[in-house]
Motif scaffolding. Structure first.
Motif, short mmCIF file in Angstrom:
data_model
loop_
_atom_site.label_atom_id
_atom_site.label_comp_id
_atom_site.label_asym_id
_atom_site.label_seq_id
_atom_site.Cartn_x
_atom_site.Cartn_y
_atom_site.Cartn_z
N PHE A 69 40.54 -5.43 -4.32
CA PHE A 69 41.40 -6.22 -4.86
C PHE A 69 42.18 -6.99 -3.74
N ASP A 70 41.92 -8.88 -3.52
CA ASP A 70 42.95 -8.96 -2.13
C ASP A 70 43.63 -9.70 -2.74
N ALA A 71 44.68 -9.60 -2.95
CA ALA A 71 45.91 -9.84 -3.53
C ALA A 71 46.42 -11.38 -2.87
N VAL A 72 45.90 -11.99 -2.04
CA VAL A 72 45.68 -13.71 -1.69
C VAL A 72 45.40 -14.29 -2.12
N GLY A 73 43.99 -13.93 -2.82
CA GLY A 73 43.54 -15.25 -3.88
C GLY A 73 43.37 -14.23 -5.32
N ASN A 74 43.74 -13.07 -5.26
CA ASN A 74 43.47 -12.50 -6.05
C ASN A 74 42.06 -12.87 -6.44
N THR A 75 40.52 -12.08 -5.46
CA THR A 75 39.64 -11.81 -6.00
C THR A 75 39.18 -10.58 -5.59
N LEU A 76 38.32 -9.83 -6.23
CA LEU A 76 37.58 -8.46 -5.85
C LEU A 76 36.23 -9.04 -4.85
N SER A 77 35.76 -8.21 -3.80
CA SER A 77 34.61 -7.60 -3.66
C SER A 77 34.15 -6.35 -3.52
N ALA A 78 33.39 -6.17 -2.85
CA ALA A 78 32.55 -4.87 -2.75
C ALA A 78 32.34 -4.74 -1.80
N PRO A 79 32.83 -2.46 -0.95
CA PRO A 79 33.62 -2.68 0.22
C PRO A 79 32.56 -3.17 1.31
N PHE A 80 30.92 -2.93 0.66
CA PHE A 80 30.31 -3.31 1.72
C PHE A 80 29.99 -4.43 1.68
N ASP A 81 30.27 -5.39 0.83
CA ASP A 81 30.47 -6.86 1.24
C ASP A 81 31.45 -7.89 0.65
N LEU A 82 32.36 -8.02 1.62
CA LEU A 82 33.52 -8.72 1.61
C LEU A 82 33.45 -10.49 1.11
N ALA A 83 32.23 -10.03 1.16
CA ALA A 83 31.67 -11.48 0.55
C ALA A 83 33.01 -12.07 -0.86
N GLY A 84 32.70 -10.76 -1.64
CA GLY A 84 33.21 -10.59 -3.20
C GLY A 84 32.91 -12.29 -3.92
#
Length: 360
Positions: free
Chosen positions: A339-354
């Motif tokens: 979970f990226d708190a800055v953009g409220n986004t989710l990404s997979a640990p091996f694919d940070l594009a999310g």
């Protein structure tokens, strides 16, 4: 670590539970239903003590939220006479029978069909857990009826072992409450949210439901564990008994959680479930195998120096966690996410594009 913990500031006493009926005028309020294995205080307005009770007790507290409330914070009413314009204030407190509790919760759940059940962790007094759930309810848009299960933590730093025993003592009580809530006619789903040692207690109750063969109750549950203080091997053993849940059991993890690091040292350096490394492919593979979703929330700023209560600042994500009907949500897939708190986004640990939390 002990010095850091000891310096965490003034803690609220039972006096904050005294009710002031005029505190609700023109203000937003939250009604919290309580089921507890604590002993009732001799003075009713002091709520419940740290002692263990033979039978469950029930109550309801209505708390007003000040207009200037800051998300993630609890504006404590430390003064003898709280100021509802600036402080959380109890405006109503009623003791309930089991039957009255069931009737009231069922009635309040008639619109949404949902309940949000919160189980607190180690070193938490009754009033601290109650006001925390009021804060979470005020900050999020969760539609579920808030219910607080409070077990008799001693709320003392050096009573870790005693708290563990008190949590064990409360296993049957929480199991009974889960059976109560899931059997109510208006309730379609229950979000069970366990923090820290409350995560261990939640898993034990789920294990008991599974051993009893109560799959109808388990099917109504949406289980979330925040920084669970559970030995990794014990956690896997619990999962083996409980079986796969739908949606997947969600575990909020942080590698830099200092409270769990201390717990790990106290318990033979065994890994805690709340510190699992989602960048380890073996850990992610095991999560998928067990139908578990690991959510790394390390990017969320923590209001406590131990990084153990990040869940309190995650109000933006809770509506997504509650919505179990969206089959396309990444939160319904086993594995791991960041979970990226800055953009409220989710990404997979091996694919940070999310992908965005809300998704397209």
């Amino acid at each position: 670590m002990l010095i850091t913990l000891a310096g965490c500031g003034t803690r609220p006493g039972p006096e904050v539970l005294r009710s002031y009926p005029d505190g609700s005028e023109g203000r937003r309020t939250v009604t919290i239903y309580v089921a507890t294995s604590r002993e009732a205080a001799e003075v009713a307005h002091e709520g419940f003590t740290n002692d263990r009770a033979e039978n469950l007790s029930y109550a309801a507290f209505t708390i007003s939220i000040p207009p200037n409330h800051v998300s993630g914070e609890i504006e404590w009413p430390y003064s003898a006479r709280p100021h509802p314009d600036t402080k959380f204030t109890v405006v109503r407190h009623v003791v309930l029978s089991k039957q009255a509790f069931d009737k009231a919760v069922n009635a309040d759940a008639s619109d949404s069909g949902r309940i949000a059940l919160f189980v607190h962790g180690f070193n938490v007094s009754f009033q601290e857990g109650l006001f925390r759930l009021a804060q979470l309810s005020a900050d999020s848009e969760i539609t579920g009826v808030p219910v607080f299960f409070s077990w008799p933590s001693q709320a003392r730093l050096l009573d870790y072992a005693t708290d563990r025993e008190s949590a064990t003592f409360s296993r049957d009580g929480l199991t009974d409450v889960l059976e109560q809530l899931t059997s109510l006619s208006k309730v379609r789903s229950v979000m069970l949210f366990g923090h820290s040692m409350g995560g261990w207690l939640s898993m034990e109750a789920l294990r008991q439901l599974a051993l009893e063969g109560d799959r109808p109750a388990l099917r109504k549950l949406n289980v979330i564990l925040a920084a669970p203080d559970i030995d990794e091997d014990v956690f896997n053993a619990q999962l083996d008994v409980i079986g796969p849940l739908d949606p997947p059991l969600l575990v909020m993890v942080s590698a830099d959680d200092r409270a769990l690091a201390a717990s790990r040292l106290l318990q033979g350096n065994h890994q805690r479930a709340g510190q699992l490394d989602i960048t380890d492919p073996d850990v992610v593979a095991k999560a998928r195998e067990e139908h578990v979703l690991l959510l790394d929330i390390s990017s969320v700023s923590s209001s406590d120096p131990l990084n153990h209560s990040r869940y309190a600042d995650l109000a933006a994500i809770y509506p997504e966690l509650e919505d179990t009907n969206d089959m396309s949500s990444p939160l319904r897939q086993a594995g791991a996410l960041i979970f990226d708190a800055v953009g409220n986004t989710l990404s997979a640990p091996f694919d940070l594009a999310g992908d965005a939390l809300a998704g397209d």
